[in-house]
Design an enzyme around this catalytic site. Sequence first.
Site, PDB file in Angstrom:
ATOM      1  N   GLU A 162      83.144   6.988 -44.032  1.00 19.37           N
ATOM      2  CA  GLU A 162      82.784   7.539 -45.489  1.00 19.37           C
ATOM      3  C   GLU A 162      81.574   8.344 -45.244  1.00 19.37           C
ATOM      4  OE1 GLU A 162      85.102   4.414 -48.056  1.00 19.37           O
ATOM      5  OE2 GLU A 162      83.012   4.859 -48.799  1.00 19.37           O
ATOM      6  N   CYS A 208      74.850  11.606 -47.228  1.00 21.92           N
ATOM      7  CA  CYS A 208      74.518  10.340 -46.746  1.00 21.92           C
ATOM      8  C   CYS A 208      75.842  10.242 -45.609  1.00 21.92           C
ATOM      9  CB  CYS A 208      74.648   9.120 -47.828  1.00 21.92           C
ATOM     10  SG  CYS A 208      74.613   7.797 -47.162  1.00 21.92           S
ATOM     11  N   CYS A 248      80.163  -2.110 -39.401  1.00 21.91           N
ATOM     12  CA  CYS A 248      78.654  -2.372 -38.961  1.00 21.91           C
ATOM     13  C   CYS A 248      78.834  -3.937 -38.467  1.00 21.91           C
ATOM     14  CB  CYS A 248      77.793  -2.220 -40.070  1.00 21.91           C
ATOM     15  SG  CYS A 248      76.038  -2.331 -39.895  1.00 21.91           S
ATOM     16  N   CYS A 283      74.647  -7.896 -43.022  1.00 22.67           N
ATOM     17  CA  CYS A 283      73.827  -8.291 -44.035  1.00 22.67           C
ATOM     18  C   CYS A 283      74.491  -8.769 -45.187  1.00 22.67           C
ATOM     19  CB  CYS A 283      72.967  -6.962 -44.527  1.00 22.67           C
ATOM     20  SG  CYS A 283      71.967  -6.333 -43.427  1.00 22.67           S
ATOM     21  N   CYS A 290      76.048  -6.523 -48.461  1.00 26.87           N
ATOM     22  CA  CYS A 290      76.570  -5.311 -47.909  1.00 26.87           C
ATOM     23  C   CYS A 290      78.137  -5.235 -47.851  1.00 26.87           C
ATOM     24  CB  CYS A 290      76.036  -4.575 -46.839  1.00 26.87           C
ATOM     25  SG  CYS A 290      76.559  -3.097 -46.508  1.00 26.87           S
ATOM     26  N   CYS A 298      75.251   2.921 -52.679  1.00 27.12           N
ATOM     27  CA  CYS A 298      74.621   2.113 -51.336  1.00 27.12           C
ATOM     28  C   CYS A 298      75.441   0.797 -51.239  1.00 27.12           C
ATOM     29  CB  CYS A 298      73.080   1.671 -51.614  1.00 27.12           C
ATOM     30  SG  CYS A 298      72.228   3.241 -52.192  1.00 27.12           S
TER      31      CYS A 298
HETATM   32  N1  SAH Z   1      72.230  -0.065 -41.420  1.00 27.24           N
HETATM   33  C1  SAH Z   1      71.277   1.070 -42.134  1.00 27.24           C
HETATM   34  C2  SAH Z   1      71.715   1.905 -42.626  1.00 27.24           C
HETATM   35  C3  SAH Z   1      72.354   1.544 -43.938  1.00 27.24           C
HETATM   36  S1  SAH Z   1      71.483   2.326 -45.313  1.00 27.24           S
HETATM   37  C4  SAH Z   1      70.191   0.067 -43.058  1.00 27.24           C
HETATM   38  O1  SAH Z   1      70.179  -1.126 -43.068  1.00 27.24           O
HETATM   39  O2  SAH Z   1      68.969   0.777 -43.294  1.00 27.24           O
HETATM   40  C5  SAH Z   1      72.277   1.506 -46.880  1.00 27.24           C
HETATM   41  C6  SAH Z   1      71.096   1.087 -47.340  1.00 27.24           C
HETATM   42  O3  SAH Z   1      71.700   0.411 -48.731  1.00 27.24           O
HETATM   43  C7  SAH Z   1      70.248  -0.239 -46.859  1.00 27.24           C
HETATM   44  O4  SAH Z   1      69.067  -0.336 -47.225  1.00 27.24           O
HETATM   45  C8  SAH Z   1      71.062  -1.306 -47.288  1.00 27.24           C
HETATM   46  O5  SAH Z   1      70.313  -2.651 -47.080  1.00 27.24           O
HETATM   47  C9  SAH Z   1      71.294  -1.033 -48.749  1.00 27.24           C
HETATM   48  N2  SAH Z   1      72.512  -1.950 -49.327  1.00 27.24           N
HETATM   49  C10 SAH Z   1      73.338  -2.391 -48.637  1.00 27.24           C
HETATM   50  N3  SAH Z   1      74.301  -3.125 -49.445  1.00 27.24           N
HETATM   51  C11 SAH Z   1      73.848  -2.701 -50.694  1.00 27.24           C
HETATM   52  C12 SAH Z   1      74.397  -3.126 -52.115  1.00 27.24           C
HETATM   53  N4  SAH Z   1      75.311  -3.864 -52.106  1.00 27.24           N
HETATM   54  N5  SAH Z   1      73.573  -2.571 -53.247  1.00 27.24           N
HETATM   55  C13 SAH Z   1      72.462  -1.913 -53.067  1.00 27.24           C
HETATM   56  N6  SAH Z   1      72.145  -1.504 -51.678  1.00 27.24           N
HETATM   57  C14 SAH Z   1      72.706  -2.034 -50.645  1.00 27.24           C
END
Ligand code: SAH
Length: 355
Positions: free
Chosen positions: A84, A97, A104, A108, A111, A332
């Site tokens: 995406e 983005c 991945c 986390c 996410c 995000c």
């Molecule tokens: N793997 C990289 C790139 C992803 S960036 C990283 O971790 O930085 C995407 C951002 O959105 C990251 O800061 C991630 O932690 C955040 N994110 C992930 N899931 C989310 C959610 N459900 N709500 C809000 N932010 C989220």
Amino acid sequence: MDRERLRAEFASIGEKPFRADQIMQWIYRRGVDDFGGMTNISKDLRARLESSFVVRPPELLTEQKSIDGTRKWVLKVGGGQAIETVFIPEKDRGTLCISSQVGCAMDCAFCSTAQQGLNRNLDTAEIVAQVWFAAKALGGDFQNERVISNVVFMGMGEPLANYNAVLPAVKILQDDFGFGLSKRRVTVSTSGLVPFIDRLREDVDTALAVSLHAPNDDLRNVLVPINKKYPVAELMDACRRYTAQRDHKMHIVYEYVMLDGVNDSPALARDLAKLLNGMPAKVNLIPFNPFPETRFKRSRPEAIEAFANILRAKNIIATTRKTRGDDIDAACGQLVGKVLNKQKRRLGDIPVRAG
Ligand code: SAH
């Protein structure tokens, strides 16, 4: 290929290295995908290029537009899989983005991409092609009226876990003969792969975002499991090294997802302020974006405001990320694409050095 490699490639087939610059301009500055149309290149070379290479955007699977103008493209990357790419228009800029992996492996807790697991790394072409595709789809002029002013590696995947493909992509985005974005307008976002933060610092000058989400190891181990391998203190040391080598205006942006009752207390805000004390840092609070079957809830707006104010009282710049595109699952942490045959990867398998 970045320009350096493309120049070497041309030299190796007996051509002048500056042909690389010309070809890159045609592709990235003018959006031309047909070698036949590259009129400052000799007919003979054009024919050779046509027989060996293609300039081809990924195939579109679906396209959605949010009520707030955010656009999401699901692009096919072969084998029934898809990634995406999201465009977020704002008054003074347009941010694209992009994804760096099919899925991945970082796992986390909050996410949705993590639920997909990892299938594979994208290659440099697949990463850069997302920008090329979006620039075309948005109908902008590649050279003058820039619709895409910023690119962030905040889509699917952990960019520093795919370092060897991401580095040339960053260079192509910044190259004057490539997309020509300035170093501040290309942001690599990482969950904290310390050795690769150091590599990035040495290899290219680009903006960095770090997904921190907790100021201590106990909590961060649970939210961002890679923390067990690279704990907070080591991560902050790498961040200090990163900014020390940059011009003084280069901040690192620390992303902090706001999870109700989990990491949003005033005490944790104070701990975070202490952790970032004296560092060139901005904190970007991200209200949690829900997805099916998650156990987390978004923090209350008052809790987010209070958290930000504690940071500000300690002279740390704190902003709250505006939620965009959540009606089309483009916000995000909501990007899932189509990830098949995921690898069973554990944290121990994550490479410590790039190949
Ligand atoms: N793997 C990289 C790139 C992803 S960036 C990283 O971790 O930085 C995407 C951002 O959105 C990251 O800061 C991630 O932690 C955040 N994110 C992930 N899931 C989310 C959610 N459900 N709500 C809000 N932010 C989220």
